[in-house]
Design a protein around this motif. Structure first.
Motif, PDB file in Angstrom:
ATOM      1  N   GLN A 171       0.832  -1.207   0.000  1.00 61.24           N
ATOM      2  CA  GLN A 171       0.000   0.000   0.000  1.00 61.24           C
ATOM      3  C   GLN A 171       0.868   1.260   0.000  1.00 61.24           C
ATOM      4  O   GLN A 171       0.437   2.310  -0.452  1.00 61.24           O
ATOM      5  CB  GLN A 171      -0.924   0.041   1.228  1.00 61.24           C
ATOM      6  N   LEU A 172       2.088   1.109   0.535  1.00 61.77           N
ATOM      7  CA  LEU A 172       3.024   2.241   0.552  1.00 61.77           C
ATOM      8  C   LEU A 172       3.788   2.378  -0.776  1.00 61.77           C
ATOM      9  O   LEU A 172       4.607   3.265  -0.931  1.00 61.77           O
ATOM     10  CB  LEU A 172       4.051   2.075   1.681  1.00 61.77           C
ATOM     11  N   GLY A 173       3.545   1.440  -1.694  1.00 61.62           N
ATOM     12  CA  GLY A 173       4.227   1.481  -2.985  1.00 61.62           C
ATOM     13  C   GLY A 173       5.431   0.561  -3.082  1.00 61.62           C
ATOM     14  O   GLY A 173       6.089   0.470  -4.121  1.00 61.62           O
ATOM     15  N   VAL A 174       5.729  -0.141  -1.982  1.00 59.67           N
ATOM     16  CA  VAL A 174       6.859  -1.069  -1.937  1.00 59.67           C
ATOM     17  C   VAL A 174       6.511  -2.334  -2.738  1.00 59.67           C
ATOM     18  O   VAL A 174       5.362  -2.767  -2.710  1.00 59.67           O
ATOM     19  CB  VAL A 174       7.161  -1.447  -0.459  1.00 59.67           C
ATOM     20  N   THR A 175       7.486  -2.897  -3.460  1.00 55.92           N
ATOM     21  CA  THR A 175       7.246  -4.200  -4.083  1.00 55.92           C
ATOM     22  C   THR A 175       7.915  -5.293  -3.248  1.00 55.92           C
ATOM     23  O   THR A 175       8.859  -5.030  -2.499  1.00 55.92           O
ATOM     24  CB  THR A 175       7.770  -4.295  -5.536  1.00 55.92           C
ATOM     25  N   ILE A 176       7.400  -6.509  -3.377  1.00 52.24           N
ATOM     26  CA  ILE A 176       7.886  -7.616  -2.558  1.00 52.24           C
ATOM     27  C   ILE A 176       8.485  -8.703  -3.447  1.00 52.24           C
ATOM     28  O   ILE A 176       7.869  -9.136  -4.421  1.00 52.24           O
ATOM     29  CB  ILE A 176       6.727  -8.256  -1.746  1.00 52.24           C
ATOM     30  N   THR A 177       9.677  -9.127  -3.087  1.00 50.62           N
ATOM     31  CA  THR A 177      10.344 -10.209  -3.816  1.00 50.62           C
ATOM     32  C   THR A 177      10.591 -11.384  -2.883  1.00 50.62           C
ATOM     33  O   THR A 177      11.040 -11.200  -1.752  1.00 50.62           O
ATOM     34  CB  THR A 177      11.686  -9.712  -4.395  1.00 50.62           C
ATOM     35  N   LEU A 178      10.274 -12.570  -3.360  1.00 53.14           N
ATOM     36  CA  LEU A 178      10.562 -13.776  -2.582  1.00 53.14           C
ATOM     37  C   LEU A 178      12.003 -14.179  -2.875  1.00 53.14           C
ATOM     38  O   LEU A 178      12.345 -14.541  -3.999  1.00 53.14           O
ATOM     39  CB  LEU A 178       9.592 -14.892  -2.967  1.00 53.14           C
ATOM     40  N   ASP A 179      12.848 -14.095  -1.848  1.00 55.57           N
ATOM     41  CA  ASP A 179      14.287 -14.337  -1.971  1.00 55.57           C
ATOM     42  C   ASP A 179      14.583 -15.835  -1.838  1.00 55.57           C
ATOM     43  O   ASP A 179      13.800 -16.578  -1.239  1.00 55.57           O
ATOM     44  CB  ASP A 179      14.996 -13.569  -0.836  1.00 55.57           C
TER      45      ASP A 179
END
Ligand code: C2E
Ligand code: CA
Ligand code: CA
Length: 278
Positions: A171-179
């Motif tokens: 919601q803050l604009g951050v993207t998420i990557t599964l490491d």
């Protein structure tokens, strides 16, 4: 272990191999490390495999201890997690990275993201989101310049809480990557329900593909799976041109590894960007 000098290496292995007392020494040193500003950040570029243009960077922490020498994160991060020290370290990393992006100490291209590693214990902490928001505010940057890398174990520990926090980051604009994708236990159906934007394939799946047909097929299947979930795919630990070409052929979008650039201190990273027309 990656250490800067043979002396450090000796001191360091002594610290870890002599059992509980030396582990205690490591912990004690770790407790003091934050106050004494012994941590620094390095940055490693990610490139678009198609044309090797800059695609973002990963922030990695470094610890130079006066008592123990240069201690690699693979060794102190797990200890810090066990001892409840990772929140403080993680908060410092985020603060330093956002501050650097905000004031230009860390060169960047605001159209590209800086990836920050967040461990399971950090994500589980109740104050994680508040701290994250205030770090962005303090630096005057938005979540749109940040990517968060989390491991599968972080998500499996407590799926509901983790998913909720990651959704709030988005919601803050951050993207998420599964490491480190492939090293945990994620099933296809599990992945489908996680709030993630990209998969980062662990280096061990890239290392053997030159000349190992089975390893190459496994990698192809992993990339295909990511693409079928409409996730971006980043290959980590790319060291040879052959690996890069093979990955490009599979439709893997981004690569990170010594072939393109090593983790670098901010001034060297700025130079790397200039040399790459960024
Ligand atoms: P990671 O997140 O999987 O980071 C990638 C590691 O691969 C880094 O090691 C990087 O230096 C190394 N690497 C990059 N390209 C290549 C290559 O071409 N070949 C090989 N052999 N290695 C490559 P590093 O910096 O020692 O970090 C190790 C781990 O420590 C990271 O693995 C991450 O799990 C953890 N870590 C590092 N910084 C942080 C941090 O700020 N917070 C947290 N929670 N964990 C961190
Ligand atoms: Ca990572
Ligand atoms: Ca990784």
């Amino acid at each position: 272990a990656k250490t800067s000098s043979p002396d450090h290496c000796v001191l360091f292995s002594a610290a870890l191999e002599q059992g509980p007392r030396e582990r205690q020494r490591l912990l004690l040193a770790l407790h003091q490390a934050l106050e004494r500003e012994e941590f620094t950040l390095v940055l490693q570029p990610k490139v678009a495999l198609a044309d090797r243009s800059y695609a973002g960077a990963e922030v990695l922490v470094r610890w130079s201890s006066p008592q123990l020498g240069d201690v690699p994160p693979d060794l102190f991060v797990p200890v810090a997690e066990d001892a409840g020290l990772i929140q403080g370290i993680g908060d410092w990393v985020l603060g330093e990275a956002t501050r650097g992006l905000g004031n230009g100490d860390i060169a960047g291209d605001t159209r590209r993201r800086m990836a920050i590693n967040v461990s399971a214990a950090q994500l589980q902490n109740e104050r994680f989101l508040d701290r994250f928001r205030s770090r962005l505010d303090q630096a005057g940057v938005t979540g749109e310049v940040i990517e968060v890398e989390v491991t599968e174990s972080a998500l499996l520990a407590s799926t509901a809480v983790a998913a909720e926090r990651l959704e709030a980051l988005r919601q803050l604009g951050v993207t998420i990557t599964l490491d480190d994708f492939g090293t945990g236990y994620s099933s296809f159906s599990h992945l489908k329900h996680l709030p993630i934007d990209a998969l980062k394939i662990a280096p061990e799946f890239i290392a053997d593909i030159d000349g190992d047909a089975a390893a190459a097929r496994l990698l192809a299947a992993m990339v295909a799976m990511a693409r079928s979930l409409e996730l971006r795919v980043v290959a980590e630990g790319v060291e040879t041109g052959e690996q890069a070409r093979f990955l490009t052929g599979l439709g893997c979008t981004e690569g990170q590894g010594y072939l393109f650039g090593r983790p670098m201190a901010p001034p060297d990273f700025a130079r790397w960007l200039r040399d790459h027309d960024v």
